[in-house]
Scaffold this active site. Structure first.
Site, PDB file in Angstrom:
ATOM      1  N   ARG A 119      35.784  26.784  52.774  1.00 41.78           N
ATOM      2  CA  ARG A 119      34.966  27.215  53.911  1.00 41.78           C
ATOM      3  C   ARG A 119      34.922  28.739  53.925  1.00 41.78           C
ATOM      4  O   ARG A 119      35.550  29.412  54.751  1.00 41.78           O
ATOM      5  CB  ARG A 119      35.536  26.650  55.211  1.00 41.78           C
ATOM      6  CG  ARG A 119      35.609  25.128  55.200  1.00 41.78           C
ATOM      7  CD  ARG A 119      35.830  24.570  56.570  1.00 41.78           C
ATOM      8  NE  ARG A 119      34.568  24.439  57.295  1.00 41.78           N
ATOM      9  CZ  ARG A 119      34.466  24.056  58.563  1.00 41.78           C
ATOM     10  NH1 ARG A 119      35.540  23.787  59.257  1.00 41.78           N
ATOM     11  NH2 ARG A 119      33.295  23.952  59.141  1.00 41.78           N
ATOM     12  N   GLN A 124      28.747  28.529  52.120  1.00 43.95           N
ATOM     13  CA  GLN A 124      28.157  27.887  53.290  1.00 43.95           C
ATOM     14  C   GLN A 124      27.017  26.949  52.931  1.00 43.95           C
ATOM     15  O   GLN A 124      26.858  25.886  53.528  1.00 43.95           O
ATOM     16  CB  GLN A 124      27.668  28.943  54.282  1.00 43.95           C
ATOM     17  CG  GLN A 124      28.782  29.574  55.096  1.00 43.95           C
ATOM     18  CD  GLN A 124      28.257  30.560  56.112  1.00 43.95           C
ATOM     19  OE1 GLN A 124      27.099  30.991  56.050  1.00 43.95           O
ATOM     20  NE2 GLN A 124      29.103  30.936  57.053  1.00 43.95           N
ATOM     21  N   ASP A 127      28.255  23.463  51.992  1.00 43.45           N
ATOM     22  CA  ASP A 127      29.182  22.838  52.951  1.00 43.45           C
ATOM     23  C   ASP A 127      28.621  21.521  53.469  1.00 43.45           C
ATOM     24  O   ASP A 127      27.965  21.458  54.509  1.00 43.45           O
ATOM     25  CB  ASP A 127      29.447  23.814  54.096  1.00 43.45           C
ATOM     26  CG  ASP A 127      30.497  23.313  55.074  1.00 43.45           C
ATOM     27  OD1 ASP A 127      30.991  22.178  54.886  1.00 43.45           O
ATOM     28  OD2 ASP A 127      30.812  24.039  56.028  1.00 43.45           O
ATOM     29  N   SER A 130      29.744  20.225  57.016  1.00 43.90           N
ATOM     30  CA  SER A 130      28.999  20.758  58.158  1.00 43.90           C
ATOM     31  C   SER A 130      27.626  20.113  58.281  1.00 43.90           C
ATOM     32  O   SER A 130      27.185  19.768  59.379  1.00 43.90           O
ATOM     33  CB  SER A 130      28.856  22.279  58.030  1.00 43.90           C
ATOM     34  OG  SER A 130      30.095  22.911  58.232  1.00 43.90           O
TER      35      SER A 130
END
Length: 380
Positions: A119, A124, A127, A130
């Site tokens: 993370r 990002q 990810d 998420s």
């Protein structure tokens, strides 16, 4: 280079790891995209859709692949079909799937786990936890609204005023914030709580009211909360009880990959909720935030219907697949660097993203908790 899109075999899994609109992006990286027949059926994507996008639908896609992408881990039979040295990208809860990890190791397969992607800012776009939590958070608010036998929004009519529903959300990570935002869009009055210091401001930014308890915060590594002591947990439950009791709908979202979900709400707390109330536990798959929840079922505790989430992103396979496929594409791009104008599948295991996500490589278990569980602390 050949990239295969696996057909999911685990019960209830409707997502697919790659969608037709991204096939051209993979082709631009130098991949011939092979798709197992029926791979997209659960997400309402046909084999013809893949063919029109330039992919090849093929029964033997896995056998000839250099890289296999999937949502859930491949089963042991599929692993045996892979050639030695092939690479897989999927979710892979390694410490819970030690037998499969051993199979991947023994088959000489390099396995990367999407939930182990670090993370960090650079990762990002990869990810998947998420992106799938975003889907789950939206879905659980819709489930709560559907189960509750009253309006979420305020309604003022000539026949009188209908007061808005009161929703309490516990946990303000990606899923919790999306549950807050969706409940607010539906018109509910929303209150929310999280143990992390930054959460109160994030909750307010969604238009909800932050529940503030006189307790120390529990910020941990990687954006997750630290595990709390039982004394602290008991006091937190006591302080949250009046908020739970007043709620028409309670949504709980607190979970950390690889660990049992914390019990935030006891059955006694739920029993104080009013007639017709609803509880939606997004963490039921990992034990549940609510005492007595059952994953995949609706049970009654006191006056409340308690819905236990099971593989919630798969309940919205279209958007979940598209988001996940983009995460996969971004990771595959990292695994396929360009040298002198030519791209090749050449993972850099000195890269912290690749190293962090790697479970097995060249006959070795690189994920340390899994290696210790399989081999013991003294074996290499």
């Amino acid at each position: 280079m050949r990239l295969a899109v696996a057909r999911e075999t685990r019960e209830g899994e409707t997502r697919v790891a790659m969608v037709p609109e991204l096939v051209a992006r993979l082709s631009a990286l130098g991949y011939q995209v092979l798709v197992e027949p029926g791979a997209g059926r659960g997400a309402l994507i046909t084999d013809d859709d893949y063919t029109a996008a330039g992919a090849i639908v093929h029964d033997q896609a896995l056998e000839s692949a250099d890289l296999v992408v999937a949502v859930q881990p491949l089963d042991a039979h599929a692993v045996r079909r892979l050639r030695r040295g092939a690479l897989t990208v999927s979710f892979l809860p390694a410490t819970q799937e030690l037998g499969l990890v051993a199979d991947l190791r023994d088959a000489g397969v390099t396995a990367l786990a999407m939930e182990l992607v670090p993370r960090i800012s650079r990762a990002q776009s990869m990810d998947a936890l998420s992106s799938q939590s975003l889907v789950s958070g939206y879905r659980c608010a819709i489930v709560a609204a559907g189960l509750l036998r009253r309006f979420f929004p305020l309604n003022m009519t000539a026949a009188g005023t209908v007061q808005p529903a009161e929703v309490v959300v516990l946990g303000a990570g990606v899923a919790g914030l999306q549950a807050i935002a969706t409940s607010k869009r539906l018109g509910a009055v929303v209150r929310a709580y999280d143990v992390r210091a930054a959460a109160a401001e994030e909750i307010r930014s969604m238009g909800a009211k932050a529940i503030e308890l006189d307790l120390p915060t529990l910020d941990g590594a990687g954006g997750y909360a630290r595990e709390m002591t039982e004394d602290r947990a008991a006091l937190q439950r006591e302080l949250l009880t009046p908020f739970v009791a007043r709620a028409d709908a309670l949504i709980t979202t607190a979970a950390v990959p690889g660990r049992r979900a914390p019990v935030l709400v006891t059955a006694a707390m739920v029993e104080q909720m009013g007639p017709g109330s609803v509880v939606v536990d997004l963490a039921a798959d990992s034990g549940g935030n609510v005492e007595g929840v059952v994953a995949g079922e609706v049970v009654r505790i006191g006056h409340a219907q308690v819905w236990g989430g099971r593989n919630v992103p798969a309940q919205m396979p279209g958007p979940a697949s598209r988001l996940y496929a983009q995460n996969v594409l971004n990771l595959v791009t990292l695994l396929t660097p360009e040298t002198d104008g030519v791209r090749s599948l050449d993972p850099d295991f000195d890269d912290e993203i690749v190293a962090g996500a790697c479970v097995t490589h060249e006959g070795v278990v690189r994920h340390e908790p899994s290696r210790l569980a399989l081999e013991g602390p003294h074996e290499q």
